[in-house]
Scaffold this motif. Sequence first.
Motif: not given
Length: 478
Positions: A292-298, A309-319, A339-350
Motif C-alpha cells: 500500500l502507498d501512504l499519503h497525507t491529504i489535508g 494497465y495499458p489503457g486503464h489508470i485507476t486510484r483508490t484511497y482509504i482512510d 486528481p479526481i480522487a484527491v479532489g473528491l476527498i477535498k470536497l468531502i472534507d469541505l
Amino acid sequence: MSDTTATLRAAAPYLASWVDLQGAFRRAVGVQVAIRSGDEVVLEHAWGTADVTTGEPLRTDHLFRIASHSKSFTATAVMRLVEAGRLRLDDAVGTHVAGLAGSPLGSRTVRELLGHQAGVIRDGERGDFWQLDGPFPDEPTLLAELREAGEVYGANEHFKYSNYGYGILGLVVESVTGQPFRDHLRAAVLDPLGMADTGAEYDEALAARYAAGHTALLDADDRRETIEHVDTRALAAATGFYSTARDMTAFGAAHFYGDESLLSDGGKRLLHRQESVVKVHGKEVGRYGIGLDLHTIGDREIVGHSGGYPGHITRTYIDPEQRLVVSVLTNAIDGPADPIAVGLIKLIDLALNPPADAPEPAADARPLAEYTGRFGALWGITDIAELGGRLLLLHPAAPDPVAAYDELHVRGRDVLGTTRQPGFGSAGEDVVVERAADGSIAAVRNGMTSWPLDEFRRRRAGMTRRRDAGAPVPASLG
C-alpha cells in the motif's frame, strides 16, 4: 447512519456533477467512481464512454483492469497466511520457490518483496509486454529472468518498485497454499467480502463487461485508439486484477480499523506502517508501506494504491481511521484517476468541516437548494453548491476544487454574502441572484454576470464582440 455518512449522502449529487465536469474538462474517456462512508456506499457513478469505437456509455458495472491495486490484494492475502501461521514475513523466498533456491534473490525475505526493498528488477530486461509487444512472462520465463538478471540492488539498499518482485510473491502464495494464485485469492479475500465483480486475472467469459482501454492523447489533434485486454500470466499478483469502483470500496473497508473480516487490526497496521520514504534527487516523491502507498491529504492519513494497465489508470484511497474509501477508475492511459480522487476527498472534507462562525441566514431566506446551480461566463464556470448544510462558491474546472472557494450566507432573499477576507477576486462582494418569472435562477452577479450553462452557451458568440453595456444578445446569435 452516522452524521458523516448522512452529510456525504446529501453531498453525493454535487460530487457526481463535479466528476462529470472534471471528466469532460480533462478530455477523459470514461470515469467510474464509488465513495464509501463506514458501511454505506454513498456514491456510485459513471460518466463518459466505455469504448470510443462503439460509443457505448460507461456504466457502474463495467469492469476495469486495476493493475497495481493487485499488489494490495496480494499483500493482504500474504498477511492472512502470516496471521494463520502458514508463512512468516522473514521467510527467505527460496524456501518456498524452488526455482530461486541458491540464487541471489532466493535469500530475499517475503517482507522485503512486499515493501519493494528486495532490489528486484522492475519488469525484466525487456518490458515491452506493457506495450503489447509479446506476452507477459509465464512462470518459467519469470524464474529464468530472475535467476539471470533479477538483482539490481542489494536487500534494503534502496526502495525499488518491482512487478517481478510481486510475481515472486504470487509463486510464494501458490507454494504455501497448494492452489493457483487466482483460486486462493478468490477463496481467501474476494469471496469473504462479496466481491463478485473482482478477479485476479482477465476473464475471457466476461469480455463484454470490460470497459475498453484507450491510448493517451499525445497532442491536441490526436485521436484515441482502443487497446486489447491481455493476460498478465505470472505477473497477476502484481498487476492482473480487474474490478469495479464499488467492489474496490468493499476491499478498502476491510482495511478499516475495527473491521476484522480479513485481518486483525495489528495485521492491518503492519501493512499500513511506513516502510519507505522514496526520495529522488533528494526530493520526496512518495511513501510506501507493505503493498500500500501512504499519503497525507489535508488532515487525513491515507493508504491505498494506484494502477496503470495499458489503457486503464485507476486510484483508490482509504482512510482506515475515519472509515472512508474513494475509488476512481478511468479507461485511458492519460486518465485523471488520481486528481479526481484527491479532489473528491477535498470536497468531502469541505462538506464535513463547516465554519464555526457562519452568520445566521436572513429571515426571508429561501431553502438553500434554490440558490444552487452551475453557471457560465466568458471567464469560466462557477458552481453554487450546497455541501454540509451551507452554500459554497466553487470553481469546478480548477485542478484543486478547494484552492479558491468562498463560503456564502443568505443575507437577503436573493443576496448572498461572501467571506470578508483578503483576495484578488471579488472578495467581500455580494452575489446577487436574478430570478426568472417562474422563480428559477436567470443569472448570478458577483462583479461579472454568469448564467445557467445552457443560457451562457446561447449568449457566448454574442459576447465575443463589443456592444453597449447590458445590450441584449443579437437575435441572430441567440
